[in-house]
Design a protein around this motif. Structure first.
Motif, PDB file in Angstrom:
ATOM      1  N   ALA A   1      45.012  36.148  28.999  1.00 58.76           N
ATOM      2  CA  ALA A   1      46.342  36.696  28.723  1.00 58.76           C
ATOM      3  C   ALA A   1      46.685  37.822  29.691  1.00 58.76           C
ATOM      4  O   ALA A   1      47.786  37.865  30.252  1.00 58.76           O
ATOM      5  CB  ALA A   1      46.413  37.191  27.280  1.00 58.76           C
ATOM      6  N   MET A   2      45.742  38.738  29.910  1.00 62.83           N
ATOM      7  CA  MET A   2      46.001  39.857  30.808  1.00 62.83           C
ATOM      8  C   MET A   2      46.144  39.395  32.263  1.00 62.83           C
ATOM      9  O   MET A   2      46.846  40.004  33.055  1.00 62.83           O
ATOM     10  CB  MET A   2      44.873  40.884  30.705  1.00 62.83           C
ATOM     11  N   MET A   3      45.490  38.315  32.592  1.00 69.85           N
ATOM     12  CA  MET A   3      45.548  37.773  33.950  1.00 69.85           C
ATOM     13  C   MET A   3      46.891  37.107  34.244  1.00 69.85           C
ATOM     14  O   MET A   3      47.415  37.192  35.353  1.00 69.85           O
ATOM     15  CB  MET A   3      44.408  36.755  34.109  1.00 69.85           C
ATOM     16  N   LEU A   4      47.486  36.454  33.231  1.00 66.55           N
ATOM     17  CA  LEU A   4      48.659  35.617  33.463  1.00 66.55           C
ATOM     18  C   LEU A   4      49.971  36.166  32.919  1.00 66.55           C
ATOM     19  O   LEU A   4      51.038  35.873  33.462  1.00 66.55           O
ATOM     20  CB  LEU A   4      48.438  34.232  32.835  1.00 66.55           C
ATOM     21  N   ALA A   5      49.916  36.934  31.845  1.00 67.30           N
ATOM     22  CA  ALA A   5      51.129  37.184  31.062  1.00 67.30           C
ATOM     23  C   ALA A   5      52.067  38.212  31.684  1.00 67.30           C
ATOM     24  O   ALA A   5      51.634  39.217  32.235  1.00 67.30           O
ATOM     25  CB  ALA A   5      50.759  37.627  29.656  1.00 67.30           C
ATOM     26  N   SER A   6      53.357  37.935  31.558  1.00 66.11           N
ATOM     27  CA  SER A   6      54.391  38.945  31.747  1.00 66.11           C
ATOM     28  C   SER A   6      54.599  39.706  30.438  1.00 66.11           C
ATOM     29  O   SER A   6      55.006  40.863  30.444  1.00 66.11           O
ATOM     30  CB  SER A   6      55.723  38.292  32.144  1.00 66.11           C
ATOM     31  N   ARG A   7      54.292  39.002  29.359  1.00 68.79           N
ATOM     32  CA  ARG A   7      54.517  39.544  28.017  1.00 68.79           C
ATOM     33  C   ARG A   7      53.458  38.959  27.104  1.00 68.79           C
ATOM     34  O   ARG A   7      53.066  37.791  27.260  1.00 68.79           O
ATOM     35  CB  ARG A   7      55.913  39.125  27.553  1.00 68.79           C
ATOM     36  N   ILE A   8      52.972  39.753  26.154  1.00 72.44           N
ATOM     37  CA  ILE A   8      51.967  39.294  25.207  1.00 72.44           C
ATOM     38  C   ILE A   8      52.470  39.545  23.788  1.00 72.44           C
ATOM     39  O   ILE A   8      52.921  40.647  23.458  1.00 72.44           O
ATOM     40  CB  ILE A   8      50.616  39.995  25.419  1.00 72.44           C
ATOM     41  N   VAL A   9      52.374  38.505  22.975  1.00 70.62           N
ATOM     42  CA  VAL A   9      52.805  38.570  21.574  1.00 70.62           C
ATOM     43  C   VAL A   9      51.607  38.228  20.698  1.00 70.62           C
ATOM     44  O   VAL A   9      50.879  37.274  20.972  1.00 70.62           O
ATOM     45  CB  VAL A   9      53.959  37.580  21.315  1.00 70.62           C
TER      46      VAL A   9
ATOM     47  N   ILE B   1      54.276  43.236  23.632  1.00 74.52           N
ATOM     48  CA  ILE B   1      54.180  44.192  24.740  1.00 74.52           C
ATOM     49  C   ILE B   1      54.441  43.507  26.080  1.00 74.52           C
ATOM     50  O   ILE B   1      54.188  42.314  26.242  1.00 74.52           O
ATOM     51  CB  ILE B   1      52.798  44.887  24.789  1.00 74.52           C
ATOM     52  N   LYS B   2      54.950  44.267  27.031  1.00 75.48           N
ATOM     53  CA  LYS B   2      55.110  43.819  28.409  1.00 75.48           C
ATOM     54  C   LYS B   2      53.856  44.175  29.205  1.00 75.48           C
ATOM     55  O   LYS B   2      53.218  45.195  28.958  1.00 75.48           O
ATOM     56  CB  LYS B   2      56.321  44.492  29.053  1.00 75.48           C
ATOM     57  N   VAL B   3      53.525  43.318  30.156  1.00 78.84           N
ATOM     58  CA  VAL B   3      52.428  43.595  31.080  1.00 78.84           C
ATOM     59  C   VAL B   3      53.057  43.784  32.452  1.00 78.84           C
ATOM     60  O   VAL B   3      53.558  42.838  33.053  1.00 78.84           O
ATOM     61  CB  VAL B   3      51.397  42.452  31.103  1.00 78.84           C
ATOM     62  N   SER B   4      53.030  44.999  32.931  1.00 75.05           N
ATOM     63  CA  SER B   4      53.869  45.347  34.075  1.00 75.05           C
ATOM     64  C   SER B   4      53.150  45.351  35.417  1.00 75.05           C
ATOM     65  O   SER B   4      53.805  45.345  36.459  1.00 75.05           O
ATOM     66  CB  SER B   4      54.487  46.738  33.850  1.00 75.05           C
ATOM     67  N   TYR B   5      51.801  45.376  35.432  1.00 77.61           N
ATOM     68  CA  TYR B   5      51.166  45.522  36.734  1.00 77.61           C
ATOM     69  C   TYR B   5      51.237  44.203  37.513  1.00 77.61           C
ATOM     70  O   TYR B   5      51.280  43.119  36.946  1.00 77.61           O
ATOM     71  CB  TYR B   5      49.752  46.085  36.622  1.00 77.61           C
TER      72      TYR B   5
ATOM     73  N   GLY C   1      39.440  40.130  33.648  1.00 77.40           N
ATOM     74  CA  GLY C   1      38.561  41.141  33.084  1.00 77.40           C
ATOM     75  C   GLY C   1      38.810  42.568  33.531  1.00 77.40           C
ATOM     76  O   GLY C   1      37.975  43.441  33.313  1.00 77.40           O
ATOM     77  N   VAL C   2      39.967  42.839  34.147  1.00 79.16           N
ATOM     78  CA  VAL C   2      40.274  44.201  34.601  1.00 79.16           C
ATOM     79  C   VAL C   2      40.831  45.015  33.430  1.00 79.16           C
ATOM     80  O   VAL C   2      41.691  44.545  32.684  1.00 79.16           O
ATOM     81  CB  VAL C   2      41.285  44.165  35.766  1.00 79.16           C
ATOM     82  N   ASP C   3      40.366  46.230  33.276  1.00 74.21           N
ATOM     83  CA  ASP C   3      40.808  47.078  32.178  1.00 74.21           C
ATOM     84  C   ASP C   3      42.197  47.641  32.466  1.00 74.21           C
ATOM     85  O   ASP C   3      42.593  47.809  33.624  1.00 74.21           O
ATOM     86  CB  ASP C   3      39.826  48.228  31.963  1.00 74.21           C
ATOM     87  N   SER C   4      42.952  47.918  31.400  1.00 65.71           N
ATOM     88  CA  SER C   4      44.289  48.506  31.524  1.00 65.71           C
ATOM     89  C   SER C   4      44.699  49.052  30.163  1.00 65.71           C
ATOM     90  O   SER C   4      44.082  48.740  29.136  1.00 65.71           O
ATOM     91  CB  SER C   4      45.311  47.459  31.979  1.00 65.71           C
ATOM     92  N   GLU C   5      45.754  49.830  30.141  1.00 65.90           N
ATOM     93  CA  GLU C   5      46.252  50.357  28.864  1.00 65.90           C
ATOM     94  C   GLU C   5      46.766  49.235  27.971  1.00 65.90           C
ATOM     95  O   GLU C   5      46.574  49.250  26.748  1.00 65.90           O
ATOM     96  CB  GLU C   5      47.362  51.389  29.117  1.00 65.90           C
ATOM     97  N   GLU C   6      47.427  48.250  28.591  1.00 71.65           N
ATOM     98  CA  GLU C   6      47.924  47.119  27.804  1.00 71.65           C
ATOM     99  C   GLU C   6      46.766  46.345  27.155  1.00 71.65           C
ATOM    100  O   GLU C   6      46.855  45.911  26.011  1.00 71.65           O
ATOM    101  CB  GLU C   6      48.751  46.171  28.682  1.00 71.65           C
TER     102      GLU C   6
END
Length: 216
Positions: free
Chosen positions: A171-179, A190-194, A201-206
């Motif tokens: 999800a974090m790898m592909l998503a523009s948005r996660i529900v 939430i939006k994934v903006s990076y 497997g990269v860490d982030s606030e999202e």
């Protein structure tokens, strides 16, 4: 695209009741949540595979299981969807299976079968992409490869996409948005903006927010 007042029941079990949701062109919306939350039911309602009160969409559906016809070749599996040889060859080339066109599905690896599953959805050319955990049975290396492959295919026209997964990292790898769905209701959006491309497997606030929502 808007889903308005969706109602889906299995007997006495109400999965969705007056459910409203909107997803957009140019976005991959990943849907996570516990088993029984309504994730697959939502995709199936949109595609018409389960009865609901909303209008069905023309969808390019990538299933969890490839559901291939083993008695016919890779090429002929795609010919069910499209009669144009050039289009079939182009799709096979896009997913790295051009040299397998005369092979039979039983001779393919799990990753190759899912590539064929993706090629079939490409050829159907729906208005919306629907993906139901298509990489869940694959090892980590293949999961990352096919996630990148799907993104490269989607990125050509950026049609609205709903991608169901249990894998936070996908999800974090592909998503523009996660529900996050739970009990037929949205509990996190939430939006994934990076920027893309992203590593698995990269860490982030999202990611932290998502993990908190899933483990509450």
């Amino acid at each position: 695209m808007k889903i308005e007042n969706l109602n889906v029941s299995y007997g006495e079990n109400k999965v969705f009741e007056n459910f409203n949701f909107e997803f957009n062109q140019g976005e991959i919306t990943c849907i996570l949540g516990p088993s029984g939350a309504g994730k697959t039911t939502l995709l199936n309602a949109l595609s018409g595979l389960v009865k609901s009160n909303i209008e069905n969409l023309k969808t390019s559906y990538v299933f969890q299981e490839p559901n291939l016809v083993n008695a016919i070749t890779v090429y002929d599996n795609l010919k069910f969807i499209c009669d144009d040889e050039n289009s079939i060859n182009s799709a096979l080339d896009s997913v790295g299976l051009k040299d397998k066109k005369r092979a039979y599905p039983l001779t393919l690896s799990g990753g190759e079968k899912q590539r064929l599953n993706l090629a079939r959805a490409m050829l159907y050319n729906g208005d919306v992409w629907l993906l139901d955990e298509p990489f869940s049975s694959l090892d980590l290396k293949l999961k990352k490869q096919l996630s990148n492959l799907f993104f490269s295919v989607w990125d050509k026209d950026k049609k609205p996409c709903l991608f169901v997964t249990h894998d936070v990292e996908v999800a974090m790898m592909l998503a523009s948005r996660i529900v996050v769905l739970d009990g037929g209701k949205i509990t996190l959006d939430i939006k994934v903006s990076y920027p893309y491309p992203r590593e698995y497997g990269v860490d982030s606030e999202e990611r932290k927010t998502l993990l908190c929502a899933l483990t509450r």
